[in-house]
Design a protein around this motif. Structure first.
Motif, PDB file in Angstrom:
ATOM      1  N   GLY A  62      -3.739  25.236  28.478  1.00 51.38           N
ATOM      2  CA  GLY A  62      -4.321  26.544  28.741  1.00 51.38           C
ATOM      3  C   GLY A  62      -4.215  26.878  30.219  1.00 51.38           C
ATOM      4  O   GLY A  62      -4.552  26.063  31.083  1.00 51.38           O
ATOM      5  N   VAL A  63      -3.751  28.087  30.522  1.00 55.18           N
ATOM      6  CA  VAL A  63      -3.459  28.513  31.890  1.00 55.18           C
ATOM      7  C   VAL A  63      -4.216  29.794  32.203  1.00 55.18           C
ATOM      8  O   VAL A  63      -4.303  30.697  31.351  1.00 55.18           O
ATOM      9  CB  VAL A  63      -1.943  28.733  32.085  1.00 55.18           C
ATOM     10  CG1 VAL A  63      -1.622  29.180  33.500  1.00 55.18           C
ATOM     11  CG2 VAL A  63      -1.172  27.463  31.733  1.00 55.18           C
ATOM     12  N   ALA A  64      -4.733  29.898  33.420  1.00 54.64           N
ATOM     13  CA  ALA A  64      -5.439  31.101  33.853  1.00 54.64           C
ATOM     14  C   ALA A  64      -4.458  32.181  34.281  1.00 54.64           C
ATOM     15  O   ALA A  64      -3.455  31.899  34.935  1.00 54.64           O
ATOM     16  CB  ALA A  64      -6.378  30.783  35.016  1.00 54.64           C
ATOM     17  N   GLY A  65      -4.804  33.420  33.952  1.00 54.39           N
ATOM     18  CA  GLY A  65      -4.107  34.588  34.468  1.00 54.39           C
ATOM     19  C   GLY A  65      -5.133  35.525  35.083  1.00 54.39           C
ATOM     20  O   GLY A  65      -5.208  36.692  34.719  1.00 54.39           O
ATOM     21  N   TYR A  66      -5.889  35.032  36.046  1.00 54.73           N
ATOM     22  CA  TYR A  66      -6.968  35.802  36.666  1.00 54.73           C
ATOM     23  C   TYR A  66      -7.427  35.070  37.920  1.00 54.73           C
ATOM     24  O   TYR A  66      -6.879  34.022  38.279  1.00 54.73           O
ATOM     25  CB  TYR A  66      -8.142  35.979  35.700  1.00 54.73           C
ATOM     26  CG  TYR A  66      -8.775  34.684  35.243  1.00 54.73           C
ATOM     27  CD1 TYR A  66      -9.781  34.077  35.977  1.00 54.73           C
ATOM     28  CD2 TYR A  66      -8.342  34.043  34.078  1.00 54.73           C
ATOM     29  CE1 TYR A  66     -10.344  32.865  35.567  1.00 54.73           C
ATOM     30  CE2 TYR A  66      -8.896  32.841  33.665  1.00 54.73           C
ATOM     31  CZ  TYR A  66      -9.895  32.260  34.417  1.00 54.73           C
ATOM     32  OH  TYR A  66     -10.443  31.063  34.020  1.00 54.73           O
ATOM     33  N   GLY A  67      -8.452  35.605  38.568  1.00 55.67           N
ATOM     34  CA  GLY A  67      -8.998  34.961  39.750  1.00 55.67           C
ATOM     35  C   GLY A  67     -10.484  35.197  39.889  1.00 55.67           C
ATOM     36  O   GLY A  67     -11.108  35.850  39.043  1.00 55.67           O
ATOM     37  N   TYR A  68     -11.038  34.644  40.962  1.00 59.36           N
ATOM     38  CA  TYR A  68     -12.451  34.846  41.289  1.00 59.36           C
ATOM     39  C   TYR A  68     -12.593  35.186  42.768  1.00 59.36           C
ATOM     40  O   TYR A  68     -11.734  34.833  43.591  1.00 59.36           O
ATOM     41  CB  TYR A  68     -13.267  33.580  41.005  1.00 59.36           C
ATOM     42  CG  TYR A  68     -13.466  33.265  39.545  1.00 59.36           C
ATOM     43  CD1 TYR A  68     -14.132  34.147  38.694  1.00 59.36           C
ATOM     44  CD2 TYR A  68     -12.996  32.061  39.009  1.00 59.36           C
ATOM     45  CE1 TYR A  68     -14.315  33.839  37.354  1.00 59.36           C
ATOM     46  CE2 TYR A  68     -13.177  31.761  37.673  1.00 59.36           C
ATOM     47  CZ  TYR A  68     -13.840  32.658  36.847  1.00 59.36           C
ATOM     48  OH  TYR A  68     -14.024  32.356  35.514  1.00 59.36           O
ATOM     49  N   THR A  69     -13.709  35.847  43.084  1.00 61.54           N
ATOM     50  CA  THR A  69     -14.070  36.104  44.477  1.00 61.54           C
ATOM     51  C   THR A  69     -15.335  35.342  44.824  1.00 61.54           C
ATOM     52  O   THR A  69     -16.209  35.147  43.982  1.00 61.54           O
ATOM     53  CB  THR A  69     -14.316  37.606  44.718  1.00 61.54           C
ATOM     54  OG1 THR A  69     -15.490  38.025  43.992  1.00 61.54           O
ATOM     55  CG2 THR A  69     -13.124  38.444  44.271  1.00 61.54           C
ATOM     56  N   TRP A  70     -15.409  34.900  46.076  1.00 64.89           N
ATOM     57  CA  TRP A  70     -16.593  34.221  46.600  1.00 64.89           C
ATOM     58  C   TRP A  70     -17.043  34.967  47.863  1.00 64.89           C
ATOM     59  O   TRP A  70     -16.540  34.693  48.961  1.00 64.89           O
ATOM     60  CB  TRP A  70     -16.277  32.770  46.948  1.00 64.89           C
ATOM     61  CG  TRP A  70     -16.147  31.851  45.782  1.00 64.89           C
ATOM     62  CD1 TRP A  70     -17.120  31.067  45.234  1.00 64.89           C
ATOM     63  CD2 TRP A  70     -14.955  31.570  45.016  1.00 64.89           C
ATOM     64  NE1 TRP A  70     -16.615  30.326  44.187  1.00 64.89           N
ATOM     65  CE2 TRP A  70     -15.289  30.619  44.029  1.00 64.89           C
ATOM     66  CE3 TRP A  70     -13.635  32.050  45.080  1.00 64.89           C
ATOM     67  CZ2 TRP A  70     -14.361  30.125  43.118  1.00 64.89           C
ATOM     68  CZ3 TRP A  70     -12.716  31.576  44.173  1.00 64.89           C
ATOM     69  CH2 TRP A  70     -13.074  30.622  43.202  1.00 64.89           C
TER      70      TRP A  70
ATOM     71  N   VAL B 128     -13.796  35.018  50.038  1.00 66.72           N
ATOM     72  CA  VAL B 128     -12.645  34.168  49.735  1.00 66.72           C
ATOM     73  C   VAL B 128     -12.203  34.428  48.297  1.00 66.72           C
ATOM     74  O   VAL B 128     -13.045  34.630  47.411  1.00 66.72           O
ATOM     75  CB  VAL B 128     -12.990  32.681  49.925  1.00 66.72           C
ATOM     76  CG1 VAL B 128     -11.789  31.788  49.584  1.00 66.72           C
ATOM     77  CG2 VAL B 128     -13.447  32.427  51.357  1.00 66.72           C
ATOM     78  N   MET B 129     -10.923  34.432  48.078  1.00 64.05           N
ATOM     79  CA  MET B 129     -10.369  34.683  46.750  1.00 64.05           C
ATOM     80  C   MET B 129      -9.359  33.598  46.389  1.00 64.05           C
ATOM     81  O   MET B 129      -8.643  33.089  47.248  1.00 64.05           O
ATOM     82  CB  MET B 129      -9.673  36.050  46.708  1.00 64.05           C
ATOM     83  CG  MET B 129     -10.549  37.226  47.058  1.00 64.05           C
ATOM     84  SD  MET B 129      -9.580  38.735  47.289  1.00 64.05           S
ATOM     85  CE  MET B 129      -8.680  38.817  45.735  1.00 64.05           C
ATOM     86  N   TRP B 130      -9.331  33.262  45.112  1.00 61.46           N
ATOM     87  CA  TRP B 130      -8.263  32.444  44.536  1.00 61.46           C
ATOM     88  C   TRP B 130      -7.835  33.112  43.241  1.00 61.46           C
ATOM     89  O   TRP B 130      -8.680  33.643  42.504  1.00 61.46           O
ATOM     90  CB  TRP B 130      -8.735  31.028  44.231  1.00 61.46           C
ATOM     91  CG  TRP B 130      -8.815  30.109  45.414  1.00 61.46           C
ATOM     92  CD1 TRP B 130      -9.852  29.960  46.274  1.00 61.46           C
ATOM     93  CD2 TRP B 130      -7.799  29.186  45.846  1.00 61.46           C
ATOM     94  NE1 TRP B 130      -9.571  29.010  47.223  1.00 61.46           N
ATOM     95  CE2 TRP B 130      -8.313  28.518  46.976  1.00 61.46           C
ATOM     96  CE3 TRP B 130      -6.524  28.866  45.380  1.00 61.46           C
ATOM     97  CZ2 TRP B 130      -7.585  27.548  47.658  1.00 61.46           C
ATOM     98  CZ3 TRP B 130      -5.802  27.892  46.044  1.00 61.46           C
ATOM     99  CH2 TRP B 130      -6.318  27.237  47.175  1.00 61.46           C
ATOM    100  N   TRP B 131      -6.532  33.074  42.949  1.00 59.68           N
ATOM    101  CA  TRP B 131      -6.095  33.578  41.648  1.00 59.68           C
ATOM    102  C   TRP B 131      -4.778  32.924  41.219  1.00 59.68           C
ATOM    103  O   TRP B 131      -3.995  32.459  42.030  1.00 59.68           O
ATOM    104  CB  TRP B 131      -5.991  35.103  41.629  1.00 59.68           C
ATOM    105  CG  TRP B 131      -4.898  35.741  42.449  1.00 59.68           C
ATOM    106  CD1 TRP B 131      -3.669  36.150  42.008  1.00 59.68           C
ATOM    107  CD2 TRP B 131      -4.950  36.094  43.842  1.00 59.68           C
ATOM    108  NE1 TRP B 131      -2.948  36.721  43.029  1.00 59.68           N
ATOM    109  CE2 TRP B 131      -3.706  36.706  44.166  1.00 59.68           C
ATOM    110  CE3 TRP B 131      -5.909  35.956  44.844  1.00 59.68           C
ATOM    111  CZ2 TRP B 131      -3.415  37.172  45.442  1.00 59.68           C
ATOM    112  CZ3 TRP B 131      -5.613  36.411  46.121  1.00 59.68           C
ATOM    113  CH2 TRP B 131      -4.391  37.013  46.412  1.00 59.68           C
ATOM    114  N   SER B 132      -4.618  32.878  39.923  1.00 57.68           N
ATOM    115  CA  SER B 132      -3.440  32.297  39.272  1.00 57.68           C
ATOM    116  C   SER B 132      -2.691  33.426  38.593  1.00 57.68           C
ATOM    117  O   SER B 132      -3.254  34.126  37.748  1.00 57.68           O
ATOM    118  CB  SER B 132      -3.892  31.246  38.245  1.00 57.68           C
ATOM    119  OG  SER B 132      -2.826  30.794  37.444  1.00 57.68           O
ATOM    120  N   ASP B 133      -1.414  33.633  38.959  1.00 60.12           N
ATOM    121  CA  ASP B 133      -0.699  34.789  38.424  1.00 60.12           C
ATOM    122  C   ASP B 133       0.674  34.380  37.886  1.00 60.12           C
ATOM    123  O   ASP B 133       0.903  33.211  37.560  1.00 60.12           O
ATOM    124  CB  ASP B 133      -0.617  35.907  39.461  1.00 60.12           C
ATOM    125  CG  ASP B 133       0.332  35.588  40.629  1.00 60.12           C
ATOM    126  OD1 ASP B 133       0.867  34.448  40.695  1.00 60.12           O
ATOM    127  OD2 ASP B 133       0.527  36.474  41.479  1.00 60.12           O
TER     128      ASP B 133
END
Length: 339
Positions: free
Chosen positions: A250-258, A301-306
């Motif tokens: 399972g793979v993410a296609g989204y991100g989060y903000t901190w 801070v942001m991270w995302w997997s695209d």
């Protein structure tokens, strides 16, 4: 939400735009000549047909989310009109279609472990829920069911296997039963969270390892959504108990903000780039984690997997000889390229 590539060719986001275009139309990965891995794309209720269509050529299965047991654990509704609309869209695109049977509760805004306990510990409750699931599969035309019970108590581990065994036996022979399993990198955590991995591997047709939410704004510190080192460690543990040909990554296609203060948010891939562009910031590709990260001028801070992250996970799935892959979710991610 689909990525608008034209929008990303303006001077305010040259680095993100250039990398996005390079990833999508640039060099072909080494795995391009290999047979395509089966891919499940998850769609939440309300996902637009265009978001399904954008990735449909690369998909084998559409997983439709939104069918949840009640708080008493003794009933579940049939998939509703929104779910059936996605089922019809899957058929138009010649995809398999499964609905996800979950324990998400709108009342508490999270997965409900007590509802799961009430379901799996009661023969009467198991029978009632199984009867509805089988009716949905038989009368609505689903190809299978994926169990998405999360936040499971360790004490429910044995009863969960009983429920899955009974459901598998009740389903028509040609219909599949799979389960989404939260990823951990400590073997004891699987048992503590209700997973008997060896038992799941015996009973289920497929298991999806949810190798995302390594970090999140409401449960731990800042970091990648599902970094490559963490995914590898989780896979090695699971593959000791579940055959590779039954396992999907399972793979993410989204991100989060901190943010510096307050609670962060989930963002789609397109929204992540929009936030960086609007802030006139610069996104950095982390090759070790295989994800993007950025720090906005206000300290968020942001991270995302695209889409650039996807081929790296495909290579990982091939390296471990997995059955296939799964993307959460079509409504948040960049379209999957059909290689």
């Amino acid at each position: 939400m689909r990525t608008d590539l034209v929008k990303w060719l303006r001077p305010s986001a040259p680095i993100v735009a250039g990398l996005t275009m390079l990833m999508i139309v640039g060099a072909t990965p080494a795995s391009a000549c290999a047979p395509a891995l089966p891919v499940t794309g998850y769609a939440e209720n309300g996902t637009a047909p265009a978001q399904v269509n954008a990735s449909a050529p690369a998909l084998a299965t559409l997983g439709v989310d939104g069918v949840n047991i009640n708080a008493a654990g003794d009933s579940v509704p049939l998939p509703d009109s929104d779910s059936l609309a996605l089922l019809r869209q899957a058929r138009r695109k010649h995809l398999r279609a499964e609905f996800l049977l979950g324990n998400y509760s709108d009342a508490i805004g999270d997965f409900d472990p007590d509802a799961t306990t009430k379901l799996v510990s009661s023969p009467a409750n198991r029978a009632a829920v199984i009867a509805t699931v089988v009716k949905a599969v038989r009368t609505q035309g689903w190809d299978g069911v994926q169990i998405d019970l999360e936040a499971i108590k360790g004490s429910d581990r044995t009863n969960l296997l009983v429920f899955l065994t009974e459901l598998k036996k009740a389903l028509p022979k040609h219909k599949t039963l799979s389960m989404a399993v939260t990823a951990f990198t400590d073997a004891q955590e699987y048992a503590d969270n209700g997973y008997d991995l060896a038992g799941l591997g015996r009973i289920l047709d497929q298991v999806t390892l949810m190798a995302y939410d390594e970090h999140g704004p409401t449960w731990n510190g800042v970091g990648p959504i599902g970094g490559l080192p963490w995914q590898k460690a989780a896979l090695r543990l699971v593959l000791a108990k579940i055959p590779a040909d039954k396992l999907d990554l399972g793979v993410a296609g989204y991100g989060y903000t901190w943010p510096v203060t307050g609670t962060g948010d989930q963002v789609s891939d397109a929204q992540a780039r929009q936030l960086v562009s609007a802030d006139h910031s610069v996104a950095r590709w982390d090759a070790t984690q295989g994800e993007w990260t950025a720090t906005l001028h206000n300290g968020t801070v942001m991270w995302w997997s695209d889409a650039r992250s996807w081929p790296l996970r495909e290579s990982l799935a091939r390296r471990y000889h997995l059955h296939g892959m799964a993307l959460w979710s079509l409504g948040l991610s960049d379209p999957i390229a059909n290689r």
